[in-house]
Design an enzyme around this catalytic site. Structure first.
Site, PDB file in Angstrom:
ATOM      1  N   SER A   1      31.173  34.748  43.477  1.00  0.00           N
ATOM      2  CA  SER A   1      31.689  35.624  44.532  1.00  0.00           C
ATOM      3  C   SER A   1      30.827  35.474  45.774  1.00  0.00           C
ATOM      4  O   SER A   1      29.613  35.245  45.672  1.00  0.00           O
ATOM      5  CB  SER A   1      31.673  37.088  44.080  1.00  0.00           C
ATOM      6  OG  SER A   1      31.981  37.963  45.153  1.00  0.00           O
TER       7      SER A   1
ATOM      8  N   TYR B   1      27.759  44.708  40.862  1.00  0.00           N
ATOM      9  CA  TYR B   1      28.598  43.517  40.992  1.00  0.00           C
ATOM     10  C   TYR B   1      27.839  42.415  41.732  1.00  0.00           C
ATOM     11  O   TYR B   1      27.846  41.248  41.323  1.00  0.00           O
ATOM     12  CB  TYR B   1      29.889  43.870  41.728  1.00  0.00           C
ATOM     13  CG  TYR B   1      30.876  42.733  41.822  1.00  0.00           C
ATOM     14  CD1 TYR B   1      31.702  42.411  40.751  1.00  0.00           C
ATOM     15  CD2 TYR B   1      30.991  41.985  42.985  1.00  0.00           C
ATOM     16  CE1 TYR B   1      32.617  41.368  40.839  1.00  0.00           C
ATOM     17  CE2 TYR B   1      31.903  40.941  43.081  1.00  0.00           C
ATOM     18  CZ  TYR B   1      32.712  40.640  42.003  1.00  0.00           C
ATOM     19  OH  TYR B   1      33.618  39.596  42.100  1.00  0.00           O
TER      20      TYR B   1
END
Length: 281
Positions: free
Chosen positions: A147, A160
């Site tokens: 990501s 995250y």
């Protein structure tokens, strides 16, 4: 032309393969004539995904497995079952991930689950599948879904960010190890999606926002960059061109080099400097 590993009768295993980017990749691999195993935690979604894939390929070429990638014994059983069914794995896509949201000082359970799935799921998959992939003596791929948040680490979802930063570091180490392993023809790659409209990002929306890519667009871009030999597969989207992503990443690295405050991009004292940095030619 496609990557040499993405060919008829080769085997692809995709975790988080029942929906979103994972399913789009499974469908693309199936259209290339590959035999496909989709793994996911949701048995209902797996059954639905297998039905959809039957319109692309023969049911004999599709395998499903309900697993929790955070559990090493579950991933070990997946690798064994693929060996038994298809004879081995040529393409492994460690794609399973969750993003329930997080705060810094909450109870640890949520953090532990996010890191277990997003980071340990990729570590487990790579470590368990890679030795037998190497032993086959064939060319192959390990694709790990990271990501941009693991690189620029924006505020708002620290667990995250930590998990995806770990994926980046692990995948870099994995590729270094593979290229220095005698007789190894496997390469690792870090998929870095842009804004993709999936169940993970929908957040109650039923229609794709104009700025988002579809999972299919993301996979098409991934396949093109795999063919080109990219390690970092940095995907744009309809809102953010690659050039802007590159400048955001360079600014994040500059926090260290220039000794700025961490996350200075969001610091009011650096707002004007950042705006000038991303707009300069």
């Amino acid at each position: 032309m496609s990557h040499p590993a993405i060919v008829k009768d080769n085997v692809a295993v995709i975790t988080g393969g029942a929906a979103g980017i994972g399913f789009a990749a499974a469908a693309a691999f199936a259209r290339a004539g590959m035999r496909v195993c989709i793994a996911d935690v949701d048995e209902t979604r797996l059954a639905e995904a297998a039905t959809k894939l039957s319109s692309v390929t023969s049911a004999a070429n599709v395998m499903t497995s309900a697993i929790d990638v955070s559990k090493i014994e579950s991933v070990t059983e997946l690798e064994r079952a693929v060996q038994e069914r298809f004879g081995g794995t040529d393409v492994l896509m460690n794609n399973a991930g969750i993003q329930p949201g997080s705060t810094l000082f909450e109870a640890p359970d949520n953090w532990q689950r996010i890191i277990a799935v997003n980071m340990w799921g990729i570590i487990n998959g790579s470590r368990i599948f890679a030795p037998n992939m190497i032993a086959r003596g064939k060319g192959g791929l390990i694709i790990n879904t990271g990501s941009k948040q693991g690189i620029t680490t924006p505020p708002g979802d620290p667990a995250y960010n930590v998990s995806k930063a770990g994926v980046k570091a692990f995948t870099e180490a994995l590729q270094h190890e593979l290229r220095n392993t005698k007789g190894c023809h496997i390469t690792a790659h870090l998929l870095i999606p842009g804004f993709v409209f999936t169940g993970l990002t929908a957040k109650g929306r039923t229609e794709k926002p104009a700025g988002a890519w579809t999972p299919e667009q993301t996979v098409d871009f991934m396949l093109a960059r795999l063919e080109a030999g990219d390690f970092y597969i940095l995907c744009p989207d309809n809102d953010v061109p690659r050039a802007l992503d590159e400048k955001r990443m360079l600014w994040a690295a500059g926090d260290i080099v220039e000794n700025r405050p961490p996350l200075s991009r969001w610091h009011p004292d650096y707002a004007d400097a950042f705006a000038k940095f991303v707009t300069r030619k």
